[in-house]
Write an enzyme that holds these catalytic residues in place. Structure first.
Site, PDB file in Angstrom:
ATOM      1  N   GLU A  27       0.879  -1.175   0.000  1.00  0.00           N
ATOM      2  CA  GLU A  27       0.000   0.000   0.000  1.00  0.00           C
ATOM      3  C   GLU A  27       0.910   1.216   0.000  1.00  0.00           C
ATOM      4  O   GLU A  27       1.454   1.590   1.038  1.00  0.00           O
ATOM      5  CB  GLU A  27      -0.879  -0.005   1.261  1.00  0.00           C
ATOM      6  CG  GLU A  27      -1.921  -1.095   1.287  1.00  0.00           C
ATOM      7  CD  GLU A  27      -3.064  -0.826   0.320  1.00  0.00           C
ATOM      8  OE1 GLU A  27      -3.175   0.277  -0.224  1.00  0.00           O
ATOM      9  OE2 GLU A  27      -3.845  -1.769   0.095  1.00  0.00           O
TER      10      GLU A  27
ATOM     11  N   CYS B  32      -2.674   8.999   2.027  1.00  0.00           N
ATOM     12  CA  CYS B  32      -2.058   8.470   0.806  1.00  0.00           C
ATOM     13  C   CYS B  32      -2.923   8.680  -0.431  1.00  0.00           C
ATOM     14  O   CYS B  32      -2.428   8.930  -1.515  1.00  0.00           O
ATOM     15  CB  CYS B  32      -1.777   6.992   0.983  1.00  0.00           C
ATOM     16  SG  CYS B  32      -3.225   6.098   1.578  1.00  0.00           S
TER      17      CYS B  32
ATOM     18  N   GLU C  49      -6.386  -4.144   0.324  1.00  0.00           N
ATOM     19  CA  GLU C  49      -6.793  -4.333   1.711  1.00  0.00           C
ATOM     20  C   GLU C  49      -8.304  -4.213   1.781  1.00  0.00           C
ATOM     21  O   GLU C  49      -8.957  -3.720   0.865  1.00  0.00           O
ATOM     22  CB  GLU C  49      -6.114  -3.299   2.617  1.00  0.00           C
ATOM     23  CG  GLU C  49      -4.613  -3.534   2.673  1.00  0.00           C
ATOM     24  CD  GLU C  49      -3.895  -2.851   3.818  1.00  0.00           C
ATOM     25  OE1 GLU C  49      -4.105  -1.643   4.015  1.00  0.00           O
ATOM     26  OE2 GLU C  49      -3.109  -3.529   4.517  1.00  0.00           O
TER      27      GLU C  49
HETATM   28  P1  NAD Z   1       8.083   5.168   4.715  1.00  0.00           P
HETATM   29  O1  NAD Z   1       8.102   4.462   3.420  1.00  0.00           O
HETATM   30  O2  NAD Z   1       9.177   6.106   5.041  1.00  0.00           O
HETATM   31  O3  NAD Z   1       8.036   4.089   5.917  1.00  0.00           O
HETATM   32  C1  NAD Z   1       7.024   3.125   6.000  1.00  0.00           C
HETATM   33  C2  NAD Z   1       7.472   2.022   6.949  1.00  0.00           C
HETATM   34  O4  NAD Z   1       8.507   1.254   6.343  1.00  0.00           O
HETATM   35  C3  NAD Z   1       8.035   2.509   8.282  1.00  0.00           C
HETATM   36  O5  NAD Z   1       7.553   1.675   9.313  1.00  0.00           O
HETATM   37  C4  NAD Z   1       9.531   2.338   8.084  1.00  0.00           C
HETATM   38  O6  NAD Z   1      10.238   2.148   9.297  1.00  0.00           O
HETATM   39  C5  NAD Z   1       9.582   1.082   7.243  1.00  0.00           C
HETATM   40  N1  NAD Z   1      10.789   0.894   6.444  1.00  0.00           N
HETATM   41  C6  NAD Z   1      11.613   1.831   5.921  1.00  0.00           C
HETATM   42  N2  NAD Z   1      12.607   1.249   5.224  1.00  0.00           N
HETATM   43  C7  NAD Z   1      12.408  -0.091   5.293  1.00  0.00           C
HETATM   44  C8  NAD Z   1      13.101  -1.225   4.767  1.00  0.00           C
HETATM   45  N3  NAD Z   1      14.196  -1.102   4.013  1.00  0.00           N
HETATM   46  N4  NAD Z   1      12.610  -2.457   5.034  1.00  0.00           N
HETATM   47  C9  NAD Z   1      11.489  -2.615   5.773  1.00  0.00           C
HETATM   48  N5  NAD Z   1      10.800  -1.566   6.307  1.00  0.00           N
HETATM   49  C10 NAD Z   1      11.250  -0.324   6.069  1.00  0.00           C
HETATM   50  O7  NAD Z   1       6.662   5.879   4.766  1.00  0.00           O
HETATM   51  P2  NAD Z   1       6.104   6.933   5.838  1.00  0.00           P
HETATM   52  O8  NAD Z   1       6.855   8.204   5.646  1.00  0.00           O
HETATM   53  O9  NAD Z   1       6.069   6.305   7.176  1.00  0.00           O
HETATM   54  O10 NAD Z   1       4.600   7.094   5.353  1.00  0.00           O
HETATM   55  C11 NAD Z   1       4.229   7.922   4.313  1.00  0.00           C
HETATM   56  C12 NAD Z   1       4.084   7.160   3.025  1.00  0.00           C
HETATM   57  O11 NAD Z   1       3.157   6.076   3.201  1.00  0.00           O
HETATM   58  C13 NAD Z   1       3.490   7.999   1.907  1.00  0.00           C
HETATM   59  O12 NAD Z   1       4.146   7.715   0.700  1.00  0.00           O
HETATM   60  C14 NAD Z   1       2.049   7.537   1.837  1.00  0.00           C
HETATM   61  O13 NAD Z   1       1.435   7.759   0.612  1.00  0.00           O
HETATM   62  C15 NAD Z   1       2.182   6.105   2.171  1.00  0.00           C
HETATM   63  N6  NAD Z   1       0.897   5.560   2.654  1.00  0.00           N
HETATM   64  C16 NAD Z   1       0.192   4.693   1.851  1.00  0.00           C
HETATM   65  C17 NAD Z   1      -1.044   4.200   2.263  1.00  0.00           C
HETATM   66  C18 NAD Z   1      -1.842   3.266   1.404  1.00  0.00           C
HETATM   67  O14 NAD Z   1      -2.719   2.592   1.932  1.00  0.00           O
HETATM   68  N7  NAD Z   1      -1.606   3.169   0.114  1.00  0.00           N
HETATM   69  C19 NAD Z   1      -1.563   4.579   3.501  1.00  0.00           C
HETATM   70  C20 NAD Z   1      -0.805   5.450   4.298  1.00  0.00           C
HETATM   71  C21 NAD Z   1       0.425   5.931   3.860  1.00  0.00           C
END
Ligand code: NAD
Length: 485
Positions: free
Chosen positions: A251, A285, A459
């Site tokens: 997602e 998002c 989801e």
């Molecule tokens: P992010 O990608 O920085 O982090 C997301 C999660 O991934 C965090 O828990 C982080 O610790 C973990 N992570 C980071 N690097 C990783 C790796 N190499 N391996 C495993 N896990 C890792 O995102 P964010 O800044 O927390 O959230 C914002 C982003 O999430 C935006 O792009 C938003 O659009 C997206 N989002 C999408 C949805 C959806 O349902 N499509 C919903 C909410 C947010």
């Protein structure tokens, strides 16, 4: 500072809170003041080991329960979540800075909806019987095993529940890692599931940054990874999961279009643009951040939008009257300020807001740019903050090409009174979730997810079951078996 329902330790493993202060400290910062309100510790290798072991050891017995038994536990958890909605909403507001006005109706409530929905569905999960003359095949719907959930920071309770509920309904167990920015709420989901009767080890939470997420994703005991996060993180997690041929749900981010035709009800379109750009201070998002407005109604749209934005109540997010809160973190606020500066530098017209508020905490004004061109950074890149880009259009065919000209495909919306056009446009959108004369609804009954780079899998809804279970086909021969020699 103390606040209600404060978790008592960093991790929840095997039915109890667990601490290991050898892990790197992670400060919990209240976005409305910038104060440190708590501290958790990143999971050490020993903690990760305990969590995965707990999930692996609990899985067979959990899967062996009937769907009715598992479902009853999930539905009981939904009831507890609803009873505690106030405290959980206050905690969500401390974790994220989102106004209580929102958290009290969106977060624990939608988490409870998922637990109730998939709890109700657990008893209905079956395989099928396929007759082949005298012989036959039957299928068993089986769990995948141990699932890892990794969350973003914008909806910590909801994400922990949206992943946990279908996973557990299907007989899987879960290790969930919340975002390091919002570590608190998922612990409450784990606590509630355990209290509702989920056996120890069925739903575990560990804290940490990307390295902890990566350690979970690559572990051989893990069968499925569901990430909510940005596209760049999605690429890394998808690749790591692919190395172990693990199931994935992704997602990811978006830069979704919202098209407002000249026959639209302007008041409704303005409502849609507000909901799709400024709810949760724009940190959603699926937000429709590229608002294409027909040239003939553009000025009317912009002036009504500005009038209504002036009524946003910006301030203490715990005050139920507040309708617009701070950004989740100083870092995110600075990213958004960078985009606002870029928008101005690239020649977009700042119509509303654009500044940081002169107060503690990470507050920005709701911000609107008009005369945005398709090639500007604010029209191409996900900002994840309260910045709306308004673009002009005249022709339906032309605007559809522009709306779809993006690597993302999470959501899209159209406002028009013309029924045929509404459905034609919705069919033409390259996006997983589309809206006609509304925006950002996400009921548990409907599939939610992205196409193109915005994601893989869905989801919510019946469809989520496909992503947390697998079918086994069993061939049964009734007569003798012939062989060539
Ligand atoms: P992010 O990608 O920085 O982090 C997301 C999660 O991934 C965090 O828990 C982080 O610790 C973990 N992570 C980071 N690097 C990783 C790796 N190499 N391996 C495993 N896990 C890792 O995102 P964010 O800044 O927390 O959230 C914002 C982003 O999430 C935006 O792009 C938003 O659009 C997206 N989002 C999408 C949805 C959806 O349902 N499509 C919903 C909410 C947010």
């Amino acid at each position: 500072m103390t606040y209600p329902t404060q978790p008592t330790a960093s991790h929840f493993i095997n039915g109890q809170y667990v601490e290991d202060t050898d892990g790197t400290p992670i400060d919990v910062i209240y976005p409305a003041t910038g104060e440190v309100i708590g501290r958790v510790h990143s999971a050490t290798p020993a903690i990760i080991e305990r969590a995965l072991d707990a999930a692996r050891n609990a899985q067979a017995a959990w899967a062996a329960m009937t769907g009715t038994e598992r479902g009853r536990i999930l539905r009981r958890a939904a009831d507890i979540m609803r009873e505690r909605n106030h405290d959980l909403s206050v905690l969500e507001t401390y974790d994220t800075g989102k106004p209580y006005q929102e958290t009290s109706v969106v977060d624990a409530t939608s988490g409870a909806d998922a637990l109730e929905y998939f709890g109700g569905m657990a008893a209905t999960l079956t395989g099928e019987h396929i007759q082949l003359g005298e012989d036959w095949v039957y299928t068993r719907r089986e769990p995948l095993g141990v699932c890892v959930g990794i969350g973003a920071w914008n909806y910590p309770t909801q994400i922990a529940s949206w992943k946990g509920a279908p996973a557990l309904a299907c007989g899987n167990t879960m290790v969930f890692k919340p975002s390091e920015t919002t570590p608190l709420c998922a612990l409450k989901v784990a606590e509630i599931l355990y209290e509702a009767g989920a056996p120890a080890g069925v739903y575990n939470v560990v804290q940490g940054l990307g390295d902890v997420g990566a350690a979970l994703v690559t572990d051989a005991r893990v069968d499925k990874v569901s990430l909510t996060g940005s596209v760049p993180t999605g690429r890394k997690v998808y690749a790591a999961a692919a190395a172990g041929i693990k199931h994935v749900t992704m997602e990811l981010g978006g830069k979704s279009p919202m098209i407002v035709f000249d026959d639209a009800d302007i008041e409704n379109a303005v409502s849609g643009a507000i909901l799709g750009n400024f709810y949760s201070s724009g940190q959603v998002c699926s937000n429709g951040t590229r608002v294409f407005v027909h040239r003939d109604i553009k000025e009317a749209f912009l002036s009504r939008l500005s009038e209504r934005l002036a009524h946003a109540v910006i301030g203490d997010p715990q005050d139920p009257d507040t309708s617009f809160g701070p950004m989740v973190s100083e870092r995110q606020m600075n990213i958004v300020l960078g985009y606002i500066a870029k928008g101005q530098a690239e020649g977009a017209r700042l119509v509303y807001g654009g500044k940081r508020l002169d107060k503690n905490g990470f507050y920005l004004e709701p911000t609107v740019f008009a005369d945005v061109r398709d090639d500007m950074s604010i029209a191409r890149e996900e900002i994840f903050g309260p910045v709306m880009a308004v673009l002009d259009f005249e022709d339906e065919g032309d605007v559809m090409v522009r709306a779809n000209d993006t690597e993302f495909g999470l959501a899209a919306g159209v406002f028009t009174r013309d029924l045929a056009r509404a459905h034609r446009v919705a069919a033409g959108f390259q996006a997983g979730t589309c809206y006609i004369n509304t925006y950002n609804d996400a009921p548990v009954e409907a599939p939610f997810g992205g196409s193109k780079q915005s994601g893989v899998g869905r989801e919510n809804s019946k469809t989520a079951i496909e992503h947390y279970s697998q079918l086994k086909s069993i061939y049964v021969r009734m007569g003798d078996l012939e062989a060539p020699f």
